[in-house]
Design an enzyme around this catalytic site. Structure first.
Site, PDB file in Angstrom:
ATOM      1  CE  LYS A   1      -1.843   1.849   3.630  1.00  0.00           C
ATOM      2  NZ  LYS A   1      -2.621   2.142   4.849  1.00  0.00           N
TER       3      LYS A   1
ATOM      4  CG  ASP B   1      -7.375   3.058   2.603  1.00  0.00           C
ATOM      5  OD1 ASP B   1      -8.287   2.785   1.784  1.00  0.00           O
ATOM      6  OD2 ASP B   1      -7.323   4.127   3.211  1.00  0.00           O
TER       7      ASP B   1
END
Length: 211
Positions: A120, A138
């Site tokens: 991420k 996320d």
């Protein structure tokens, strides 16, 4: 969800927010990398308060190393898990100095080799600092993608892959910013604000809440 509906969703999100970006404060790729690394399980507001103290004192890998671990912790102690994050950031800075001449690398492999940097974080840096059409998934994006039907998946990697496959190319650069902001302010986890949602009629969520 079909291609036409996805296109309209992102067209509306773009019309509502033509130039979306991260809410983290940064002015260099390293500041962004550090801020995102510090943001795990913390709010952007909280991270921005900490980096407002940290970056004027140290905003390069070498400056962080010169600050020392205890000095770094003192600047970021208001952030959750600051001890672990400080250690990871120090280790990452050492690698940046020793292996990358103090510069943030522009490849996923090199970014993910840094302590505290996962997929991420790498995606955020590649997208926001270097303009790559990556999509960082996320909890907000995972929820919005599954709830709306834009890209359903059992885990973040599956959702990311489906978003990269289904989001029209013209929207891909800004897609993760639109989705995270939508999840943060409109498509809330417990009580989505469906009544004020610009894509409510396109969303395939069955249990809509008229708030």
């Amino acid at each position: 969800m079909n291609t036409q509906k996805r296109h309209e969703i992102f067209a509306r999100l773009r019309e509502h927010n033509p130039e979306p970006t991260t809410e983290l404060h940064w002015s260099s790729p390293f500041e962004l990398l550090a801020a995102v690394l510090l943001s795990a399980q913390a709010t952007d507001v909280g991270v921005n308060k900490a980096t407002a103290r940290l970056f004027p004192a140290a905003n390069t890998p070498q400056a962080i190393l010169d600050l020392g671990l205890d000095g770094l912790k003192e600047h970021i102690r208001t952030i959750g898990l600051y001890n672990t994050k400080a250690e990871n950031l120090m280790k990452a800075c050492r690698i940046l100095v020793e292996q990358h001449a103090g510069e943030v690398p522009r490849t996923r492999q090199a970014l993910e080799a840094l302590p505290g940097v996962g997929r991420k974080t790498a995606n955020v840096v590649l997208n926001t600092a270097f303009g790559e059409p990556t999509i960082a998934v996320d909890t907000h994006i995972f929820r919005v993608s599954n709830r709306t039907g834009i890209a359903k998946g059992k885990d973040v990697v599956e959702v990311e892959q489906k978003l990269l496959r289904h989001v029209p190319r013209e929207f891909r650069q800004d897609a993760h910013h639109w989705l995270i902001l939508h999840g943060r302010y409109t498509c809330l986890a417990r009580k989505p604000r469906c009544g004020s949602c610009v894509i409510e009629d396109l969303c395939e969520f069955k249990d809509k809440i008229d708030l």
